[in-house]
Scaffold this motif. Structure first.
Motif, PDB file in Angstrom:
ATOM      1  N   GLY A 161      16.469  -5.416 -20.342  1.00 37.73           N
ATOM      2  CA  GLY A 161      16.152  -3.908 -18.490  1.00 37.73           C
ATOM      3  C   GLY A 161      17.190  -3.302 -18.327  1.00 37.73           C
ATOM      4  N   ALA A 162      17.196  -2.341 -18.990  1.00 40.62           N
ATOM      5  CA  ALA A 162      18.699  -1.057 -19.432  1.00 40.62           C
ATOM      6  C   ALA A 162      18.316   0.346 -20.126  1.00 40.62           C
ATOM      7  N   LEU A 163      18.864   1.281 -19.120  1.00 42.45           N
ATOM      8  CA  LEU A 163      18.771   2.113 -19.934  1.00 42.45           C
ATOM      9  C   LEU A 163      19.663   3.386 -19.185  1.00 42.45           C
ATOM     10  N   ILE A 187       9.918   3.904 -13.351  1.00 46.38           N
ATOM     11  CA  ILE A 187      11.130   3.808 -13.545  1.00 46.38           C
ATOM     12  C   ILE A 187      11.489   2.141 -13.936  1.00 46.38           C
ATOM     13  N   LEU A 188      10.910   1.215 -13.056  1.00 47.21           N
ATOM     14  CA  LEU A 188      11.204  -0.556 -13.859  1.00 47.21           C
ATOM     15  C   LEU A 188       9.897  -0.987 -14.604  1.00 47.21           C
ATOM     16  N   MET A 189       8.799   0.130 -15.439  1.00 45.69           N
ATOM     17  CA  MET A 189       8.211  -0.165 -16.196  1.00 45.69           C
ATOM     18  C   MET A 189       9.401   0.179 -17.206  1.00 45.69           C
ATOM     19  N   ALA A 190       9.949   1.742 -16.810  1.00 48.82           N
ATOM     20  CA  ALA A 190      10.607   2.164 -18.577  1.00 48.82           C
ATOM     21  C   ALA A 190      11.717   1.539 -18.403  1.00 48.82           C
ATOM     22  N   LEU A 191      12.071   0.675 -17.488  1.00 47.77           N
ATOM     23  CA  LEU A 191      13.375  -0.030 -17.994  1.00 47.77           C
ATOM     24  C   LEU A 191      12.963  -1.527 -18.471  1.00 47.77           C
ATOM     25  N   ILE A 192      11.776  -2.123 -17.788  1.00 47.15           N
ATOM     26  CA  ILE A 192      11.031  -3.645 -18.840  1.00 47.15           C
ATOM     27  C   ILE A 192      10.831  -3.410 -20.114  1.00 47.15           C
ATOM     28  N   ARG A 193      10.285  -2.265 -19.754  1.00 47.50           N
ATOM     29  CA  ARG A 193      10.162  -2.247 -21.883  1.00 47.50           C
ATOM     30  C   ARG A 193      12.192  -2.073 -23.004  1.00 47.50           C
ATOM     31  N   GLY A 219      28.469   6.799 -20.026  1.00 48.83           N
ATOM     32  CA  GLY A 219      27.475   6.956 -18.793  1.00 48.83           C
ATOM     33  C   GLY A 219      27.099   5.893 -17.967  1.00 48.83           C
ATOM     34  N   ILE A 220      26.186   6.293 -17.103  1.00 48.55           N
ATOM     35  CA  ILE A 220      25.725   5.594 -16.403  1.00 48.55           C
ATOM     36  C   ILE A 220      24.435   4.714 -16.841  1.00 48.55           C
ATOM     37  N   SER A 221      24.679   3.512 -16.090  1.00 49.11           N
ATOM     38  CA  SER A 221      23.638   3.049 -17.356  1.00 49.11           C
ATOM     39  C   SER A 221      22.794   2.091 -16.141  1.00 49.11           C
ATOM     40  N   VAL A 222      21.476   1.945 -16.027  1.00 48.41           N
ATOM     41  CA  VAL A 222      20.544   1.528 -15.285  1.00 48.41           C
ATOM     42  C   VAL A 222      19.738   0.156 -15.661  1.00 48.41           C
ATOM     43  N   SER A 223      20.556  -0.801 -14.295  1.00 52.34           N
ATOM     44  CA  SER A 223      19.234  -2.198 -14.905  1.00 52.34           C
ATOM     45  C   SER A 223      18.603  -2.616 -13.952  1.00 52.34           C
ATOM     46  N   ILE A 224      17.512  -3.428 -14.866  1.00 54.58           N
ATOM     47  CA  ILE A 224      16.326  -3.693 -13.178  1.00 54.58           C
ATOM     48  C   ILE A 224      16.961  -5.302 -13.298  1.00 54.58           C
ATOM     49  N   THR A 225      16.725  -5.841 -11.480  1.00 47.86           N
ATOM     50  CA  THR A 225      17.333  -6.568 -11.043  1.00 47.86           C
ATOM     51  C   THR A 225      16.698  -7.729 -10.743  1.00 47.86           C
ATOM     52  N   GLU A 226      16.869  -8.701 -10.336  1.00 50.26           N
ATOM     53  CA  GLU A 226      15.606  -9.730 -10.269  1.00 50.26           C
ATOM     54  C   GLU A 226      15.063  -9.725  -9.362  1.00 50.26           C
ATOM     55  N   THR A 227      14.804  -9.034  -8.413  1.00 56.20           N
ATOM     56  CA  THR A 227      14.172  -8.699  -6.789  1.00 56.20           C
ATOM     57  C   THR A 227      13.648  -7.546  -7.622  1.00 56.20           C
ATOM     58  N   GLY A 228      13.968  -6.320  -8.639  1.00 53.76           N
ATOM     59  CA  GLY A 228      12.509  -5.896  -9.186  1.00 53.76           C
ATOM     60  C   GLY A 228      11.920  -6.660 -10.184  1.00 53.76           C
ATOM     61  N   ARG A 229      12.700  -7.348 -10.814  1.00 55.98           N
ATOM     62  CA  ARG A 229      11.507  -8.578 -11.832  1.00 55.98           C
ATOM     63  C   ARG A 229      10.789  -8.590 -11.323  1.00 55.98           C
ATOM     64  N   GLN A 230      11.112  -9.276 -10.442  1.00 60.41           N
ATOM     65  CA  GLN A 230       9.640 -10.059  -9.313  1.00 60.41           C
ATOM     66  C   GLN A 230       9.022  -9.261  -9.020  1.00 60.41           C
ATOM     67  N   LEU A 231       9.427  -8.636  -8.255  1.00 60.84           N
ATOM     68  CA  LEU A 231       8.183  -7.494  -7.273  1.00 60.84           C
ATOM     69  C   LEU A 231       6.913  -6.936  -8.585  1.00 60.84           C
ATOM     70  N   SER A 234      19.451   0.428  -3.012  1.00 59.00           N
ATOM     71  CA  SER A 234      19.878  -0.426  -1.949  1.00 59.00           C
ATOM     72  C   SER A 234      18.890  -1.383  -1.287  1.00 59.00           C
ATOM     73  N   ARG A 235      17.372  -1.420  -2.563  1.00 57.49           N
ATOM     74  CA  ARG A 235      16.223  -1.759  -1.911  1.00 57.49           C
ATOM     75  C   ARG A 235      16.933  -3.026  -2.793  1.00 57.49           C
ATOM     76  N   GLU A 236      17.718  -2.886  -3.631  1.00 58.59           N
ATOM     77  CA  GLU A 236      17.816  -4.082  -4.366  1.00 58.59           C
ATOM     78  C   GLU A 236      17.475  -4.040  -5.748  1.00 58.59           C
ATOM     79  N   LEU A 237      15.920  -3.372  -6.430  1.00 57.67           N
ATOM     80  CA  LEU A 237      15.647  -3.410  -7.383  1.00 57.67           C
ATOM     81  C   LEU A 237      16.130  -2.888  -8.540  1.00 57.67           C
ATOM     82  N   VAL A 238      17.027  -1.427  -8.407  1.00 58.20           N
ATOM     83  CA  VAL A 238      17.728  -1.829  -9.709  1.00 58.20           C
ATOM     84  C   VAL A 238      19.115  -1.916  -9.592  1.00 58.20           C
ATOM     85  N   GLN A 239      20.269  -1.949 -10.150  1.00 60.85           N
ATOM     86  CA  GLN A 239      22.121  -1.525 -10.591  1.00 60.85           C
ATOM     87  C   GLN A 239      22.280  -0.551 -11.000  1.00 60.85           C
TER      88      GLN A 239
END
Length: 151
Positions: free
Chosen positions: A55-57, A45-51, A95-107, A82-87
């Protein structure tokens, strides 16, 4: 041969493919998880978002890309949020947007070289250039699906 019948050779090819994919994917996911705590689905999921440049889909676009069940994606995104990887946020009519967080980017930044090294060690280093070209051709044919081209 009846199209419903599968020969012994065909079963061997299928079982070999499935087992190989499971074993190699398991090794790679274990390496990523050991280094970062990310699961295989987290990483996908993080790889899909970062493309995406932002950083959001949209959640429905992520669902289509992954070809998962709607419930599976929703539960996975809840765990990741809940682990603050996405918002997730409601995007009015879109609809609903999913974005990568700074924590997600770092990991993900930590996971990407681990992923590359593990893919090389567990997969690419075992293949000749001819094998790689053959696999590219085979996977190109197999990625065609009834639903369209699998990315």
């Amino acid at each position: 041969m009846n199209t419903a019948e599968i020969s012994d050779e065909e079963w061997m090819a299928w079982r070999g493919f499935r087992r190989l994919a499971e074993v190699i994917t398991g090794r790679i996911v274990r390496d990523i998880s050991d280094a970062t705590g990310l699961s295989g689905p987290d990483f996908m999921i993080l790889m899909a978002l970062i493309r995406d440049p932002h950083g959001a889909l949209l959640q429905r676009d992520l669902l289509e890309y992954l070809e998962w069940d709607k419930s599976r994606l929703s539960h996975q995104l809840s765990r990741m949020a809940s682990r603050e990887l996405v918002q997730r946020s409601r995007n009015n009519s879109a609809g609903i947007s999913v974005s990568i967080t700074e924590t997600g980017r770092q990991l993900l930044a930590t996971a990407r070289p681990v992923h590359a090294k593990s893919v090389r060690r567990n997969f690419l280093d075992k293949l000749t250039p001819e094998d790689v070209n053959a696999l590219i051709a085979i996977t190109g044919r197999l990625r065609q699906s009834e639903r369209g081209f699998i990315k």
